[in-house]
Design a protein around this motif. Structure first.
Motif, PDB file in Angstrom:
ATOM      1  N   GLY A 131       0.831  -1.206   0.000  1.00 31.88           N
ATOM      2  CA  GLY A 131       0.000   0.000   0.000  1.00 31.88           C
ATOM      3  C   GLY A 131       0.862   1.251   0.000  1.00 31.88           C
ATOM      4  O   GLY A 131       1.869   1.324   0.715  1.00 31.88           O
ATOM      5  N   ARG A 132       0.444   2.224  -0.807  1.00 28.46           N
ATOM      6  CA  ARG A 132       1.181   3.497  -0.898  1.00 28.46           C
ATOM      7  C   ARG A 132       0.224   4.662  -0.648  1.00 28.46           C
ATOM      8  O   ARG A 132      -0.154   5.361  -1.601  1.00 28.46           O
ATOM      9  CB  ARG A 132       1.829   3.644  -2.272  1.00 28.46           C
ATOM     10  N   PRO A 133      -0.187   4.879   0.589  1.00 24.97           N
ATOM     11  CA  PRO A 133      -1.039   6.049   0.854  1.00 24.97           C
ATOM     12  C   PRO A 133      -0.251   7.325   0.588  1.00 24.97           C
ATOM     13  O   PRO A 133       0.969   7.371   0.781  1.00 24.97           O
ATOM     14  CB  PRO A 133      -1.380   5.897   2.337  1.00 24.97           C
ATOM     15  N   ASP A 134      -0.940   8.357   0.136  1.00 27.25           N
ATOM     16  CA  ASP A 134      -0.247   9.617  -0.112  1.00 27.25           C
ATOM     17  C   ASP A 134       0.375  10.163   1.173  1.00 27.25           C
ATOM     18  O   ASP A 134       1.504  10.659   1.160  1.00 27.25           O
ATOM     19  CB  ASP A 134      -1.226  10.650  -0.691  1.00 27.25           C
ATOM     20  N   VAL A 135      -0.381  10.049   2.268  1.00 35.18           N
ATOM     21  CA  VAL A 135       0.076  10.621   3.540  1.00 35.18           C
ATOM     22  C   VAL A 135      -0.241   9.662   4.681  1.00 35.18           C
ATOM     23  O   VAL A 135      -1.307   9.042   4.703  1.00 35.18           O
ATOM     24  CB  VAL A 135      -0.626  11.983   3.817  1.00 35.18           C
ATOM     25  N   TYR A 138       0.854   6.748  20.291  1.00 40.06           N
ATOM     26  CA  TYR A 138       0.313   7.315  19.062  1.00 40.06           C
ATOM     27  C   TYR A 138       0.170   6.206  18.021  1.00 40.06           C
ATOM     28  O   TYR A 138       0.697   5.101  18.182  1.00 40.06           O
ATOM     29  CB  TYR A 138       1.224   8.423  18.517  1.00 40.06           C
ATOM     30  N   TYR A 139      -0.566   6.510  16.956  1.00 34.79           N
ATOM     31  CA  TYR A 139      -0.631   5.599  15.812  1.00 34.79           C
ATOM     32  C   TYR A 139      -0.865   6.430  14.559  1.00 34.79           C
ATOM     33  O   TYR A 139      -1.000   7.664  14.627  1.00 34.79           O
ATOM     34  CB  TYR A 139      -1.723   4.533  15.991  1.00 34.79           C
ATOM     35  N   TYR A 140      -0.905   5.772  13.420  1.00 34.55           N
ATOM     36  CA  TYR A 140      -1.021   6.489  12.151  1.00 34.55           C
ATOM     37  C   TYR A 140      -2.321   6.135  11.425  1.00 34.55           C
ATOM     38  O   TYR A 140      -2.805   5.004  11.509  1.00 34.55           O
ATOM     39  CB  TYR A 140       0.164   6.183  11.233  1.00 34.55           C
ATOM     40  N   VAL A 141      -2.849   7.139  10.737  1.00 28.49           N
ATOM     41  CA  VAL A 141      -3.978   6.936   9.829  1.00 28.49           C
ATOM     42  C   VAL A 141      -3.523   7.335   8.433  1.00 28.49           C
ATOM     43  O   VAL A 141      -2.575   8.115   8.266  1.00 28.49           O
ATOM     44  CB  VAL A 141      -5.215   7.766  10.242  1.00 28.49           C
ATOM     45  N   ALA A 142      -4.178   6.783   7.426  1.00 29.87           N
ATOM     46  CA  ALA A 142      -3.816   7.062   6.032  1.00 29.87           C
ATOM     47  C   ALA A 142      -4.724   8.146   5.453  1.00 29.87           C
ATOM     48  O   ALA A 142      -5.935   8.155   5.704  1.00 29.87           O
ATOM     49  CB  ALA A 142      -3.916   5.791   5.197  1.00 29.87           C
ATOM     50  N   VAL A 143      -4.127   9.040   4.682  1.00 30.49           N
ATOM     51  CA  VAL A 143      -4.863  10.103   3.996  1.00 30.49           C
ATOM     52  C   VAL A 143      -4.460  10.074   2.525  1.00 30.49           C
ATOM     53  O   VAL A 143      -3.267  10.115   2.209  1.00 30.49           O
ATOM     54  CB  VAL A 143      -4.537  11.491   4.579  1.00 30.49           C
ATOM     55  N   ASP A 144      -5.432   9.982   1.640  1.00 26.79           N
ATOM     56  CA  ASP A 144      -5.153  10.085   0.211  1.00 26.79           C
ATOM     57  C   ASP A 144      -5.598  11.451  -0.291  1.00 26.79           C
ATOM     58  O   ASP A 144      -6.650  11.967   0.129  1.00 26.79           O
ATOM     59  CB  ASP A 144      -5.876   8.983  -0.573  1.00 26.79           C
ATOM     60  N   ILE A 145      -4.808  12.046  -1.166  1.00 28.19           N
ATOM     61  CA  ILE A 145      -5.146  13.346  -1.756  1.00 28.19           C
ATOM     62  C   ILE A 145      -5.783  13.079  -3.118  1.00 28.19           C
ATOM     63  O   ILE A 145      -5.148  12.504  -4.005  1.00 28.19           O
ATOM     64  CB  ILE A 145      -3.894  14.222  -1.893  1.00 28.19           C
ATOM     65  N   PHE A 203      -8.065  -0.933   2.741  1.00 24.92           N
ATOM     66  CA  PHE A 203      -6.837  -1.701   2.506  1.00 24.92           C
ATOM     67  C   PHE A 203      -5.688  -1.129   3.335  1.00 24.92           C
ATOM     68  O   PHE A 203      -4.933  -1.873   3.979  1.00 24.92           O
ATOM     69  CB  PHE A 203      -6.517  -1.657   1.012  1.00 24.92           C
ATOM     70  N   TYR A 204      -5.548   0.194   3.354  1.00 20.53           N
ATOM     71  CA  TYR A 204      -4.516   0.817   4.184  1.00 20.53           C
ATOM     72  C   TYR A 204      -4.719   0.467   5.658  1.00 20.53           C
ATOM     73  O   TYR A 204      -3.753   0.215   6.386  1.00 20.53           O
ATOM     74  CB  TYR A 204      -4.551   2.341   4.040  1.00 20.53           C
ATOM     75  N   ALA A 205      -5.985   0.487   6.093  1.00 22.52           N
ATOM     76  CA  ALA A 205      -6.274   0.189   7.504  1.00 22.52           C
ATOM     77  C   ALA A 205      -5.840  -1.228   7.862  1.00 22.52           C
ATOM     78  O   ALA A 205      -5.284  -1.466   8.946  1.00 22.52           O
ATOM     79  CB  ALA A 205      -7.763   0.388   7.783  1.00 22.52           C
ATOM     80  N   ASP A 206      -6.083  -2.196   6.968  1.00 22.70           N
ATOM     81  CA  ASP A 206      -5.630  -3.571   7.211  1.00 22.70           C
ATOM     82  C   ASP A 206      -4.110  -3.641   7.312  1.00 22.70           C
ATOM     83  O   ASP A 206      -3.559  -4.340   8.166  1.00 22.70           O
ATOM     84  CB  ASP A 206      -6.110  -4.488   6.079  1.00 22.70           C
ATOM     85  N   LEU A 207      -3.428  -2.923   6.436  1.00 26.18           N
ATOM     86  CA  LEU A 207      -1.965  -2.917   6.470  1.00 26.18           C
ATOM     87  C   LEU A 207      -1.440  -2.237   7.737  1.00 26.18           C
ATOM     88  O   LEU A 207      -0.477  -2.708   8.356  1.00 26.18           O
ATOM     89  CB  LEU A 207      -1.415  -2.211   5.229  1.00 26.18           C
TER      90      LEU A 207
END
Length: 472
Positions: free
Chosen positions: A94-98, A111-118, A137-141
């Motif tokens: 997976g390659r999320p933008d951010v 802390y943790y990370y969430v994915a943001v696509d532009i 898909f990003y969330a699963d990864l």
């Protein structure tokens, strides 16, 4: 096994056979096509948006495994914003933008990370199933990488507005799609259905050849999968069987499909087999001494609309007709507002003339640019009354012997020829990118010529539609 990426979901939603053929043939899209397929933007556009929000780190490694390790390093260091990160688990990439850091517990710490696509989405209603599939898909990864699965996905608009969508309510659809894709990657054959989404695939011609070879019902324009399945259950599996079948007898076997819909599909099948169009009802269109024909050229990966082309047709009382093409062209990325203002003023000057176009796109762009730059006072009201979508007007009135009803498909059927052979909207974008890089004015002339051909094809269609009558 071939890698499954966030883009695989877009390929599947466009054409499941795209996934299968990609495994076998490996024909990749170029960077422009890849960004267009999932509503992405150019890296330089995304970086400008992120700079407004503050500092960020960038993952630049080209090798996937190296990029994943670099992403993990940034995540463990607690970087606030990671641009271009890569997440890997087995054959999933997976390659999320951010990747954006938020407060909460995870294997990384507090802390943790969430994915943001532009994306080229300005309203939450524009967040598509494809965007949600990517987010799920990003969330699963992320669950596999940090031990916590985000419950929300995020899309950032070209204006920097971040829109949230819920992942839990979408989980069932996502897992069904994921399961189908995994089976295709393992060698299963997907259901064969020709749709407009297949046109986005590099294997479109193969899709058409396969569908025509088996005379599949999906050759019918805009037929639904559920309708095909119901006809199959009733014993109709090909276009020829539908074209030559007893409609009354078939109607008694169908439960969900109405008689009107069955008759319409039957007429479509006959048109395809007889290779002639069928006029269901006349198309009523406004007529005026001055008519405008309108088309837009846009660069979605820059969120830029660079050409507003209008063909002005004038008819005098003595019966003579003149036409003039007007090109309102943005020659640079910063020239959009000037081109729009001049175009808007031209339309307002001709506010009593009908404006013919093909499809919903022109209206949506005008609405967007009115919000962005404004328009002459009272323009919106006159435009709403004057804009005439020929695609919407002909859909239920004319049956063409075609599987697809794009302007090019229909105009070519009517005998129109584009001066630049093989030209398309994607090619127009490529020419514009080359113009910005090289400054070759011949490229701008090619774009203007292509746009002028589009509006002249629109005029040809409008004048042809006015002459059609049932049974003629």
């Amino acid at each position: 096994m071939k890698r499954l990426t966030e883009k695989t979901f877009f390929y599947y939603l466009k054409c499941p056979n795209w996934v299968r053929r990609d495994v076998v043939h490996g024909k990749n899209l170029d960077q422009l096509e890849a960004r267009l397929i999932d509503d992405g933007l150019l890296p330089e556009v995304m970086k400008k948006l992120l700079l407004v929000r503050g500092e960020y780190v960038t993952v630049e490694d080209e090798d996937v495994d190296d990029a994943f390790r670099r992403t993990l390093d940034f995540m463990r260091q607690g970087a606030r914003t990671i641009y271009g990160g890569v997440l890997v688990d087995g054959h999933w990439v997976g390659r999320p933008d951010v990747l954006e850091r938020v407060e909460g517990k995870s294997d990384l710490g507090g802390y943790y990370y969430v994915a943001v696509d532009i994306k080229r989405v300005s309203d939450p209603r524009g967040i598509s199933d494809g965007h949600r599939m990517q987010g799920a898909f990003y969330a699963d990864l992320l669950l596999r990488v940090q031990g916590v699965k985000p419950t929300s996905g995020y899309v950032m608009s070209p204006n920097g507005v971040v829109m949230r969508y819920d992942l839990e309510s979408f989980a069932a659809d996502y897992h069904l799609t994921l399961n189908d894709i995994e089976h295709i990657l393992e060698g299963d054959l997907p259901l064969h259905v020709l749709t407009s989404g297949c046109k986005s695939s590099p294997y479109f011609s193969v899709c058409v050849d396969e569908t025509e070879s088996c005379d599949d019902l999906s050759l019918l324009n805009r037929v639904q999968v559920e309708e095909i399945e119901e006809l199959n259950r009733a014993g109709v599996k090909t276009v020829m069987e539908l074209a030559t079948g007893d409609v009354a007898a078939l109607s008694r076997k169908l439960i969900e499909m109405t008689d009107d819909r069955l008759l319409f599909l039957h007429r479509q099948a006959r048109a395809l087999k007889e290779r002639v169009h069928d006029v269901v009802e006349p198309v009523e269109l406004p007529s005026s001494s001055v008519e405008l024909y309108f088309d837009i050229e846009s660069d979605p990966v820059r969120d830029l609309d660079y050409l507003f082309g209008v063909l002005k047709v004038e008819r005098t009382k003595d019966g003579s007709v003149t036409d003039t093409f007007h090109a309102f062209l943005a020659e640079s990325e910063h020239d959009e507002q000037r081109a729009w203002d001049e175009f808007a003023a031209f339309l307002h000057e001709h506010r009593h003339a009908p404006v013919f176009h093909y499809g919903w796109y022109e209206i949506s762009v005008c609405a967007k640019l009115i919000d962005r730059y404004g328009a002459p006072e009272g323009a919106m009201a006159s435009w709403e009354n004057n804009f005439v979508d020929l695609n919407a007007r002909l859909r239920s009135a004319i049956i063409f012997p075609l599987s697809f009803y794009s302007l090019k498909d229909i105009a070519q059927y009517l005998g129109f020829k584009w001066r630049t052979q093989g030209a398309s909207g994607v090619e127009s974008i490529r020419w514009y990118h080359e113009w910005l890089e090289r400054g070759d004015r011949a490229l701008l002339e090619r774009i203007v010529q292509y746009n002028e051909d589009d509006v002249r094809a629109t005029r040809l269609l409008k004048e042809w539609l006015e002459k059609q009558r049932p049974g003629a």
